[in-house]
Scaffold this active site. Structure first.
Site, mmCIF file in Angstrom:
data_model
loop_
_atom_site.group_PDB
_atom_site.id
_atom_site.type_symbol
_atom_site.label_atom_id
_atom_site.label_comp_id
_atom_site.label_asym_id
_atom_site.label_seq_id
_atom_site.Cartn_x
_atom_site.Cartn_y
_atom_site.Cartn_z
ATOM 1 C CG HIS A 148 11.270 50.471 -15.416
ATOM 2 N ND1 HIS A 148 11.025 50.639 -16.754
ATOM 3 C CD2 HIS A 148 12.498 49.906 -15.327
ATOM 4 C CE1 HIS A 148 12.066 50.202 -17.448
ATOM 5 N NE2 HIS A 148 12.966 49.751 -16.593
ATOM 6 C CD GLU A 163 6.822 52.187 -23.013
ATOM 7 O OE1 GLU A 163 6.512 52.709 -21.934
ATOM 8 O OE2 GLU A 163 7.920 51.643 -23.226
ATOM 9 C CG HIS A 211 7.690 49.166 -19.707
ATOM 10 N ND1 HIS A 211 8.875 49.472 -19.087
ATOM 11 C CD2 HIS A 211 7.793 47.870 -20.091
ATOM 12 C CE1 HIS A 211 9.660 48.413 -19.094
ATOM 13 N NE2 HIS A 211 9.034 47.431 -19.705
#
Length: 1122
Positions: free
Chosen positions: A822, A1004, A919
């Site tokens: 992303h 994360e 991420h």
């Protein structure tokens, strides 16, 4: 009422029993006092006896509180009272005292009986109360209990419609009226009853048709004017509650606007602002005004991205096909329905990509319940002959090192890009020039340097990429001239698209020359080289064809040596911003509405009249589509959609110049899509000042005040929003005061990390490798945009070329790491940078780790998205982390090749020990992991499974446990190991299920900061992110020791610890959906009332263990959201 129907529905409606039978029932063994009283009330026919019993019950229930009322309901008291009411209503002249006592009791009992509305309707009690109300509008003694009962009746939606048809709405308007000090309790109950009735759309339409909206506004104004001592705020709030329910329908919103409701509520609210106790009125008014604010489309020709990229083919059912099959005018906003909810379900949960729209309360429905799907299996879905082509990426499995000189020095030399070469300095005409681009004739507005085709003398030559140097300037004023004159470095001799419009012609040459000092960051940033960065940019291909380089990417970033705390939100800031937005509608003449930057005007994106800020985003990873000056020092900013998409607006990175010093500028990013953001909880934007960089502080710092995030009046049509009605955008607003004259500043959502930066870092890393490091870089594939996706192999060279050493080298376990699928999650790249630096370092721990594993690393899975400033997607317009189930070699090449590598490893029996995809998370704090577990998934469902089905190695918890012990930013409590259906196509789940990697994770990292551990209360920076990457490596080293045969005994003990932790975590789960067990970002982790100032926090989905107010400052301060 039909007697036979009553007989079927209530056993108590029977002919009178004999006195003897009644006495026996009352005195029966085990009867409670309440049962005795209710039995007496049910069987007596004497009016005075009934009144006495009702009086006793009134006293009992008044003194006994909720518990005694509950006993009364459980013993059937509600049905007895309703039947008594109906029977009394049939009489020609019912006793007023009986009606008063009965209604008083029903008003106490009704709120505690969940089926009260149904019982009342079936018994026919609604009409009795309505008729009594009509006959006693002036009898305030009886009117109050009747209204109290009607209020409870109306809480049932079916009853509300029935009462509306009976004319109760009109009756309420006969009761309520202008300001009066008398009967305020009665008025309050009548208003609450009316508000309950108006929740019905049918009743609301009826009220609007009868022009009750202007009447309510007039009543509210009257109470506002006369209640000068604010003793009746609760009545004023109830009036607003009625207006609010009327505005839930389209007709009501139109009637509100037509009745000048915006101006009325705005003026009354403004007068209430100085009085803190009147905040509920201000909040309610703000909610109504924002709901009625006319929905507008974004100030864009289309919400589709400015840029498109042709695809090899467009899948018939893909998002790109849907995008380009939409009819013209699809962006137009229509108030499409009467539904206008105060809060919205989030459409794009973060991180594992979260396209599925789910109600948070129903999130458990998404958990996988099929045991067969939960049981990971190594599924070889492709023939080995097809996978054999990927053998070329695993040379380490076949190398024999016979030709390698183990005793010699490093055999590889630095790349040509790293070799030193003479550079010419940046040539800057001084302020004494009279004929150059800085002369008075050009109004002191310099043109960007251009590379000329014919060679010219050094003195007059413009800057080219090979001529940039770092030298000392004799006069500090020259530094200001560079900042004023150059907002970007120009590439390949192209004329800058940001250089202004019109034919200004070539500038005159001549004038004195000077040299500018640019800080040499090499000592502080061993992996940064400005000259090398420019070389890397030359090979980076963007869809817009960028020719500019942003200063922060060229200068580099040195992490500040001071702490940046999570900021405390100022009370009332969001409300203030909302009221300023409402002023635009009320006072449109005060709004400039001047476009100053517009990418849709390809030939001239910058409109410069010298009276406004100058913006630019046309550089790698930049994202800003449009800037509109709305007030002298306020700008609305619109972000660009991901390429080949019409949404995903979150990442921003843009440049600002021509600012005034000491003036607060407000920036509003008006097309955010997420329904919540850490910007509401202390996160700040990032700013980079070129002036400060030149002065020796090249760094991104957290900045901004009055930061908040709230729903605005911009919206998309249902087609453009994917079928959702009234999908609104959100505003992220912040205020900045610039400190330096003639500065050039950059703002970003998070610390930028471009693809060219990655390429530069990889070249520098390779040059830093010692002979003991086995480092190989190759191109995994080419992306849709023509950029190479790097694949790294890192391990330790064998001690010698002996067969034993080579065999040990080849048979090391594999660890597969990836990041940046992303583009907007730049923190993932900073964590990866920390991992890579540790892996190639010369420390004994790093060497031990290299000797333990072979690392296969894809540091950037989505280079195209990163380069072009996307937030979520690749050039295919799709979220690549949703393509792991069946990736296309043409449309998703990086995922196709990465999965193919994993499939090849499985086919040859070398399944990775660990897979981890890095991420970033936008709405949760700390660093944490998502993993996969059969047992923990089943625990969250009602599925019954045998112990055999739930057998699994608890080793999946070992790595997170180790990280919680090693990394200060890591939170084990925030980890989740639940598998959800909507995530079956993500990397983590596919690698776990198909490839058979038990330790398959998504790691994360917060974009905001930490609320626990060493960094509690601090915003996260690049230093902490890189530290996280290195600590991940140390955790892997410990994991290897735990899982090695020599440590088997200790490993078993350790697994017992894991089991106890798991059992403890399960015991902490008290509700089906928990904070710990959520796969992705919850829709409202830290809920905010976006319509006004939130005074309460409704932490949905939080683990009860985290609800200790002493442990979380965000929960401890009730008005932290205001």
């Amino acid at each position: 009422m039909d007697y036979s129907y009553s007989k079927r529905t209530d056993r108590r409606v029977q002919p009178p029993c004999s006195p003897e039978k009644t006495r026996k029932e009352v005195m029966a063994k085990g009867s409670s006092g309440m049962e005795v009283i209710l039995s007496s009330l049910e069987n007596t026919r004497d009016l005075q006896t009934i009144l006495n019993i009702l009086c006793i019950l009134n006293e009992l229930l008044t003194l006994g509180g909720g518990r005694r009322v509950g006993v009364f309901v459980s013993k059937g008291g509600t049905a007895i009272l309703l039947q008594l009411l109906v029977q009394s209503g049939k009489e020609a002249s019912p006793s007023e005292e009986l009606m008063l006592q009965t209604h008083s009791l029903l008003a106490k009992v009704g709120p505690k009986d969940r089926k009260f509305g149904i019982k009342a309707r079936l018994n026919g009690a609604l009409n009795v109360t309505v008729n009594l109300l009509k006959q006693n509008l002036q009898n305030y003694k009886l009117l109050l209990p009747c209204l109290q009962v009607l209020r409870v009746y109306s809480s049932n939606s079916v009853n509300a419609v029935s009462l509306g048809k009976s004319g109760v709405v009109e009756l309420m308007f006969k009761v309520i009226g202008p300001y009066s000090k008398k009967n305020t309790t009665l008025l309050k109950v009548a208003l609450d009853t009316l508000a309950a009735l108006l929740k019905s759309k049918m009743n609301a339409r009826r009220a609007v048709d009868r022009a009750h909206m202007p009447a309510l506004l007039a009543i509210y104004q009257d109470w506002h004017r006369n209640d000068t001592r604010h003793r009746h705020m609760i009545i004023r709030k109830s009036i607003l509650g009625c207006i609010k329910n009327l505005t839930n329908i389209k007709l009501g919103r139109k009637a509100f606007i037509d009745a000048d409701g915006m101006r009325i509520l705005y003026n009354t609210s403004t007068e209430c602002l100085p009085v803190r106790t009147l905040d509920p009125l201000v909040n309610a008014s703000s909610l109504i005004m924002r709901k009625c604010f006319p929905k507008n489309r974004l100030p864009l020709p289309t919400i589709k991205s400015v840029f498109q990229h042709p695809l090899p083919h467009v899948p018939a059912s893909g998002p790109v096909a849907q995008l380009y099959s939409q009819p013209p005018g699809v962006d137009d906003v229509v108030d499409e329905s009467d539904d206008n909810e105060d809060t919205e379900i989030d459409t794009e949960n973060d991180t594992e990509n979260e396209e599925d729209e789910k109600d948070h309360k129903g999130q458990n429905d998404d958990i996988e319940t099929d045991i067969n799907k939960l049981r990971p299996r190594q599924i070889l879905t492709r023939p080995f002959e097809e996978l054999r082509v990927f053998e070329r990426f695993f040379k380490e499995f076949s190398e024999d090192f016979q030709d390698f000189a183990f005793e010699s020095s490093k055999s590889t030399s630095p790349s040509s890009a790293d070799t030193s070469k003479p550079h010419r300095p940046i040539i800057i005409p001084t302020s004494r020039s009279t004929a150059g681009p800085w002369s008075e004739t050009s109004k002191n507005k310099p043109q960007r340097p251009e590379r000329a085709d014919p060679p010219r003398p050094l003195k007059d030559a413009p800057v080219d990429l090979d001529s940039i140097s770092v030298t000392k300037a004799p006069e500090s004023k020259l530094e200001l001239e560079l900042v004023q004159g150059l907002s970007q470095l120009l590439l390949d001799g192209s004329e800058s698209v940001n250089g202004g419009c019109g034919g200004e012609g070539p500038q005159e040459e001549g004038g004195e020359q000077a040299v500018l000092e640019v800080p040499d960051t090499a000592a502080l940033l061993p992996l940064h080289d400005p000259d090398l960065y420019l070389e890397m940019v030359k090979g980076t291909h963007s869809v817009p064809g960028y020719t500019d380089v942003a200063y922060p990417d060229y200068f580099g970033h040195v992490a500040p040596n001071f702490r940046e705390p999570i900021i405390e939100r100022v009370y009332g800031v969001q409300r203030t911003k909302i009221f300023q937005d409402i002023e635009r509608l009320i006072h449109p003449g005060d709004i400039l509405d001047k476009v100053v930057y517009d990418l849709d005007l390809q030939n001239c994106p910058v409109i410069d009249d010298g009276e406004c800020l100058k913006f630019n985003s046309q550089f790698e990873s930049g994202n800003l589509r449009k800037a509109i000056q709305v007030r002298k020092f306020e700008y609305d900013l619109v972000l660009n959609s991901d390429i080949n998409s019409n949404h995903y607006h979150q990442w921003f990175y843009f440049e600002v110049s021509s600012m005034r010093v000491g003036v607060p500028y407000r920036f509003n990013i008006i097309n955010c899509e997420k329904s919540n953001s850490q910007f509401n909880y202390g996160m700040q934007v990032l700013k980079y000042s070129v002036q400060e960089a030149i002065s020796g502080s090249p760094r991104w710092i957290r900045t901004g005040s009055d930061i908040c995030y709230y729903k605005n009046h911009f919206s998309r049509s249902s087609i453009a929003a994917g079928g959702q009605k009234g999908k609104s955008y959100y505003t992220m607003t912040f205020t900045v005061t610039f400190q330096h004259k003639d500065d050039v500043c950059y703002f970003a959502y998070h610390y930028p990390y471009t693809f060219s930066t990655l390429k530069m870092h990889l070249q520098k890393l390779r040059a830093l490798c010692t002979p003991q490091v086995y480092y190989r870089q190759e191109q995994l594939c080419e992306t849709l945009g023509g950029n190479g996706c790097p694949l790294l192999t890192i391990t330790a060279r064998p001690e010698s070329a002996s067969s034993d050493h080579v065999c040990q080298f080849r048979n090391r376990p594999v660890v597969f790491l990836s990041a940046r699928v992303h583009p907007g999650e730049t923190n993932a790249s900073w964590v990866m940078k920390g991992t890579l630096e540790f892996l190639v370092s010369s420390s004994p721990l790093a060497q031990s780790l290299r000797e333990s594993f072979i690392f296969k690393i894809v540091p950037m899975l989505n280079p195209d998205g990163v380069i072009n400033g996307n937030h979520r997607c690749s050039l295919s317009g799709e979220d690549l982390n949703r393509q792991w189930l069946n990736p296309s070699a043409e449309l998703h090449p990086t995922i196709y090749y990465a999965k193919s590598l994993l499939q090849y490893l499985t086919a040859i029996g070398r399944t990775p020990l660990v897979f981890c995809d890095y991420h970033g998370h936008s709405r949760k704090k700390n660093v944490f992991m998502y993993g996969c577990s059969i047992k923990e998934t089943v625990w969250q469902t009602n599925v019954s499974a045998s112990s055999c089905d739930l057998q699994e190695d608890l080793g999946y918890r070992t790595l997170p446990k180790l990280l919680s012990q090693l990394a200060p930013a890591f939170s084990l409590a925030s980890c989740s190991f639940v598998v959800e259906r909507s995530k079956e196509s993500t990397a983590r789940v596919v690698v776990w299920r198909e490839i058979g990697v038990q330790r398959s994770y998504t790691m994360e990292s917060t974009l905001c900061g930490c609320d626990q551990g060493k960094y509690k209360g601090l915003q996260i920076g690049t230093r902490e992110l890189e530290e996280m990457g290195s600590q991940f490596c140390i955790a892997l080293l410990r994991l290897r020791r735990l899982t090695s045969p020599l440590e088997l005994r200790y490993h078993q003990t350790h697994l017992l610890d894991m089991d106890s932790d798991l059992i403890e975590s399960r015991c902490n789960i008290t509700c089906p959906t928990t904070y710990v067990m959520e796969e992705d970002e919850p829709a409202f982790l830290e809920e905010v009332d976006y319509s006004a100032e939130s005074e309460e926090e409704n932490e949905l989905g939080l683990d009860p263990a985290h609800l200790d107010p002493n442990s979380d400052p965000e929960l401890n301060h009730q008005d932290s959201l205001t």
